[in-house]
Write a protein that holds these residues in place. Structure first.
Motif, PDB file in Angstrom:
ATOM      1  N   GLN A  85      10.763  -5.980   5.339  1.00  0.00           N
ATOM      2  CA  GLN A  85      11.722  -5.555   6.359  1.00  0.00           C
ATOM      3  C   GLN A  85      11.224  -5.997   7.720  1.00  0.00           C
ATOM      4  O   GLN A  85      10.144  -5.591   8.161  1.00  0.00           O
ATOM      5  N   LEU A 111       7.884  -3.300   7.499  1.00  0.00           N
ATOM      6  CA  LEU A 111       7.563  -2.662   6.228  1.00  0.00           C
ATOM      7  C   LEU A 111       7.570  -3.740   5.161  1.00  0.00           C
ATOM      8  O   LEU A 111       8.391  -4.658   5.202  1.00  0.00           O
ATOM      9  N   VAL A 113       7.033  -4.284   0.724  1.00  0.00           N
ATOM     10  CA  VAL A 113       6.858  -3.657  -0.583  1.00  0.00           C
ATOM     11  C   VAL A 113       6.589  -4.720  -1.642  1.00  0.00           C
ATOM     12  O   VAL A 113       7.092  -5.849  -1.565  1.00  0.00           O
ATOM     13  N   TRP A 114       5.789  -4.342  -2.598  1.00  0.00           N
ATOM     14  CA  TRP A 114       5.550  -5.135  -3.802  1.00  0.00           C
ATOM     15  C   TRP A 114       6.648  -4.782  -4.799  1.00  0.00           C
ATOM     16  O   TRP A 114       6.831  -3.620  -5.169  1.00  0.00           O
ATOM     17  N   GLU A 149      12.169   0.926   0.656  1.00  0.00           N
ATOM     18  CA  GLU A 149      11.023   1.695   0.164  1.00  0.00           C
ATOM     19  C   GLU A 149      11.128   2.000  -1.323  1.00  0.00           C
ATOM     20  O   GLU A 149      10.114   2.205  -1.991  1.00  0.00           O
ATOM     21  N   SER A 150      12.363   2.028  -1.845  1.00  0.00           N
ATOM     22  CA  SER A 150      12.545   2.364  -3.250  1.00  0.00           C
ATOM     23  C   SER A 150      12.457   1.146  -4.166  1.00  0.00           C
ATOM     24  O   SER A 150      12.551   1.274  -5.383  1.00  0.00           O
ATOM     25  N   THR A 153       6.212  -0.698  -4.593  1.00  0.00           N
ATOM     26  CA  THR A 153       5.039  -0.083  -3.981  1.00  0.00           C
ATOM     27  C   THR A 153       4.841  -0.608  -2.573  1.00  0.00           C
ATOM     28  O   THR A 153       4.830  -1.819  -2.337  1.00  0.00           O
ATOM     29  N   ARG A 154       4.660   0.301  -1.645  1.00  0.00           N
ATOM     30  CA  ARG A 154       4.502  -0.093  -0.244  1.00  0.00           C
ATOM     31  C   ARG A 154       3.195  -0.859  -0.056  1.00  0.00           C
ATOM     32  O   ARG A 154       2.161  -0.535  -0.656  1.00  0.00           O
ATOM     33  N   LEU A 155       3.242  -1.899   0.786  1.00  0.00           N
ATOM     34  CA  LEU A 155       2.085  -2.744   1.075  1.00  0.00           C
ATOM     35  C   LEU A 155       1.730  -2.666   2.554  1.00  0.00           C
ATOM     36  O   LEU A 155       2.615  -2.520   3.409  1.00  0.00           O
ATOM     37  N   ASP A 156       0.451  -2.825   2.844  1.00  0.00           N
ATOM     38  CA  ASP A 156       0.011  -3.006   4.217  1.00  0.00           C
ATOM     39  C   ASP A 156       0.460  -4.402   4.663  1.00  0.00           C
ATOM     40  O   ASP A 156       0.097  -5.393   4.023  1.00  0.00           O
TER      41      ASP A 156
END
Length: 261
Positions: A85, A111, A113-114, A149-150, A153-156
């Motif tokens: 994002q 943001l 996500v994987w 987010e759904s 998995t959230r990533l740095d």
């Protein structure tokens, strides 16, 4: 999350097979209202750096969209599939350095996500065609307003793979810079910002060839080399009526010297 009316596609799939049609077909079946812009499908096979540059130099001129980019020589391996994002859009593709420059052009990563939730994919996923089976299905759900987010998995954001910074060196009366892209006209784009020309004269050499400083192709006589600032704000070289890349015998990744003569 907002709904997006547009999705864009950037790939190295070419146009001789049915791969691009399959991407369009999956999008049309899942989101009939979604409009699609094909940025290009002619990225040289596996050339992540070229895909990154083309996408980054294009996204700012496109409508707010979910941007799918697939130049993915590591498809089916341990490389991650990701969604990012940015302030002004979403990018979906492999975590191999293809997306971050475009995310920067869209205001920066907010943001990431994987994509590790198979419920977002097609029921059967080929190990060699994630564009069809993973990336476009994810993109259509995000376009429909599903929260990023759904999706996994959230990533740095700092953990995303980034391409190495290209070589750029500016000195007294010279510039050395990596060739970033060669377009379909044979024009050579360097990784240096246009301001790198400020310390150079009007009469130049480039790769050992005489060149003029100009603002456009026609500022050099027919058949001669011109150094200018291109539409992306980068130093570029062209030949009026010819192909600079052929005369200079350079390709992306080579380092070219431009100097005052």
């Amino acid at each position: 999350m907002p709904r997006y009316d547009w999705m864009t596609l950037t790939t190295d799939y070419g146009l001789t097979d049915g791969f691009v049609a399959a991407l369009h077909g999956v999008a049309a079946r899942r989101c009939p209202w979604l409009r699609v812009i094909d940025v290009t499908h002619q990225i040289p096979a596996g050339d992540v750096a070229r895909g990154s540059a083309v996408l980054a130099q294009t996204v700012a001129y496109l409508p707010a969209a979910v941007h799918v980019a697939v130049v993915d020589p590591g498809v089916g391996t341990a490389r991650r599939a990701i969604a990012v994002q940015a302030r002004d859009g979403i990018l979906v593709g492999p975590d191999n350095g293809l997306l971050p420059a475009a995310a920067d052009a869209l205001g920066g990563v907010r943001l990431a996500v994987w994509l590790d939730d198979p419920g977002w994919f097609l029921p059967e996923v080929s190990r060699t065609f994630h564009g069809r089976d993973v990336f476009v299905p994810v993109a259509t759900r995000l376009a429909g307003g599903a929260p990023i987010e759904s999706a996994g998995t959230r990533l740095d954001p700092a953990a995303l793979v980034r391409l190495p910074d290209p070589v750029v060196s500016v000195g007294d009366g010279y510039l050395e810079a990596e060739v970033l892209t060669v377009d379909g006209f044979g024009n050579v784009q360097l990784a240096a910002a246009g301001a790198a020309l400020d310390g150079l004269g009007e009469r130049l050499t480039a790769g050992g060839q005489h060149a003029a400083r100009g603002g456009t192709f026609g500022d050099a006589p027919p058949g001669e080399l011109v150094v200018f600032v291109d539409s992306a704000g980068l130093v570029a070289l062209a030949i009026n009526g010819g192909r600079a890349a052929d005369v200079l015998t350079v390709s992306p990744g080579d380092v070219l010297r431009v100097a005052t003569r």
